[in-house]
Design an enzyme around this catalytic site. Structure first.
Site, short mmCIF file in Angstrom:
data_model
loop_
_atom_site.label_atom_id
_atom_site.label_comp_id
_atom_site.label_asym_id
_atom_site.label_seq_id
_atom_site.Cartn_x
_atom_site.Cartn_y
_atom_site.Cartn_z
N THR A 93 0.80 -1.22 0.00
CA THR A 93 0.00 0.00 0.00
C THR A 93 0.84 1.27 0.00
O THR A 93 0.30 2.37 -0.12
CB THR A 93 -0.95 0.03 1.22
OG1 THR A 93 -0.18 -0.02 2.41
CG2 THR A 93 -1.93 -1.13 1.18
N GLY A 94 2.15 1.14 0.12
CA GLY A 94 3.01 2.32 0.04
C GLY A 94 3.15 2.82 -1.38
O GLY A 94 2.67 2.19 -2.33
N ARG A 95 3.78 3.96 -1.55
CA ARG A 95 3.92 4.55 -2.88
C ARG A 95 4.62 3.62 -3.85
O ARG A 95 4.13 3.35 -4.95
CB ARG A 95 4.68 5.88 -2.79
CG ARG A 95 4.79 6.62 -4.13
CD ARG A 95 5.54 7.91 -3.98
NE ARG A 95 6.93 7.68 -3.54
CZ ARG A 95 7.80 8.64 -3.30
NH1 ARG A 95 7.43 9.90 -3.42
NH2 ARG A 95 9.03 8.37 -2.92
N GLU B 215 17.42 -0.25 -0.17
CA GLU B 215 18.79 0.07 0.22
C GLU B 215 18.79 0.66 1.62
O GLU B 215 17.75 0.82 2.25
CB GLU B 215 19.41 1.04 -0.78
CG GLU B 215 19.58 0.44 -2.18
CD GLU B 215 20.25 1.39 -3.14
OE1 GLU B 215 20.00 2.62 -3.05
OE2 GLU B 215 21.03 0.92 -3.99
N GLU C 74 32.09 -5.97 -10.76
CA GLU C 74 32.77 -4.71 -10.46
C GLU C 74 33.68 -4.91 -9.26
O GLU C 74 33.64 -5.95 -8.59
CB GLU C 74 31.75 -3.60 -10.19
CG GLU C 74 30.80 -3.88 -9.06
CD GLU C 74 29.73 -2.81 -8.90
OE1 GLU C 74 29.25 -2.65 -7.77
OE2 GLU C 74 29.37 -2.14 -9.90
N HIS D 209 28.94 2.09 -5.45
CA HIS D 209 28.13 2.00 -4.24
C HIS D 209 28.91 1.31 -3.13
O HIS D 209 30.06 0.98 -3.27
CB HIS D 209 26.80 1.30 -4.51
CG HIS D 209 26.93 0.07 -5.35
ND1 HIS D 209 27.64 -1.04 -4.95
CD2 HIS D 209 26.45 -0.21 -6.59
CE1 HIS D 209 27.58 -1.96 -5.89
NE2 HIS D 209 26.88 -1.49 -6.89
#
Length: 298
Positions: free
Chosen positions: A17-19, A99, A216, A255
């Protein structure tokens, strides 16, 4: 066939139900994913894009039957509880497109998952996609883009970069090959399934004839994958590219997981390990589909 996910996989969305949860629920459903339920505490009895919402994972499983995979659109500081709930409910694959998860929470989740025989993709994963079958996460972004970029084919894709997962698949599709399943393993310093653990799944997959591996610097993920190949646990051709060849020790690249420490995790050490295992390592990403076409004679 495919690995981890296909059109029959019964999928749950935690935080539906979140965005983000709502938007990705629509995307996943429109692409063809078999989304059978969603969970948001306190929102049980409602619907999101005609997907029934429950208060708990246990309730969803009881009402909707066995669930194979959960996607957690839950903020990093709260995702631990969601993952533990899914594991305890018996769900065997969890995709974590989130994240900024506290490191001690990641360690606890990964440890519990290994104890229970649960596969975790992420944290920090865009997700997984088996083209023309199903998608879990936000890899592809929209139905239109996902259907244009990802096409069913013989190449399994393993990537440590979210953005490059889509780019590499687009190049493979443009070359006329296509993908069996594409997996972004995640971008946190510690992740659930490593490339070394994904390779044996592709080994058993009849559709997969070769692997494109976008690696990477940072961690020893590529070195571990090389060991799997050396041991004969993966026997199909692998074409790899390692990003970050110019980075110096101690430099953060891309990252949090891409940090060279004391000679470990450097591009040179990864390239050497992969080549010794028989992997074809290319100098530029655009060489991946060209090399695959030669190997597969397409």
């Amino acid at each position: 066939m495919a690995i981890l996910l296909d059109e029959k996989t019964r999928v749950l969305i935690q935080g539906i139900t979140g965005r983000e949860g709502s938007a990705r629920a629509r995307f996943m459903s429109e692409y063809g994913t078999n989304v059978v339920a969603g969970v948001t505490p306190g929102r049980g009895g409602t619907e999101v894009w005609r997907i029934p919402v429950y208060n708990t994972v246990e309730e969803a499983c009881k009402e909707r039957g066995p669930i194979d995979l959960s996607v957690t659109f839950v903020p990093g500081p709260l995702v631990r509880d969601a993952v533990v709930e899914a594991i305890n409910a018996g769900i065997k694959t969890i995709v974590m497109p989130v994240e900024r998860v506290p490191l001690h929470d990641i360690i606890e989740m990964v440890h519990l998952a290994k104890q229970k025989g649960v596969k975790i993709i992420g944290p920090g994963s865009l997700g997984i996609i088996s083209p023309e079958k199903a998608v879990a996460g936000w890899i592809g972004g929209s139905e239109e883009l996902a259907k244009a970029v990802f096409k069913a084919g013989p190449v399994g894709v393993i990537s440590r970069s979210g953005g490059q997962t889509t780019t590499i698949c687009w190049a493979i599709t443009k070359a006329g090959l296509g993908e069996s399943t594409a997996v972004h393993v995640g971008s946190e310093p510690i992740v659930g399934m490593s490339p070394a653990e994904v390779l044996p799944l592709f080994e058993k997959d009849e559709q997969t004839e070769a692997i494109a591996f976008f690696g990477e610097i940072g961690t020893v993920a590529e070195e571990e994958a090389a060991e799997v190949i050396k041991r004969g646990e993966f026997t199909k051709p692998v074409v790899a590219y390692i990003a970050g060849t110019t980075a110096q020790p101690g430099v953060r690249f891309s990252h949090a997981s891409a940090i060279i420490e004391r000679g470990r995790g450097s591009a040179q050490s990864k390239i050497q390990a992969l080549k010794e295992a028989g992997v074809i390592v290319v100098d530029r990403p655009e060489q991946i589909p060209i090399t695959l076409k030669k190997i597969l004679k397409r």
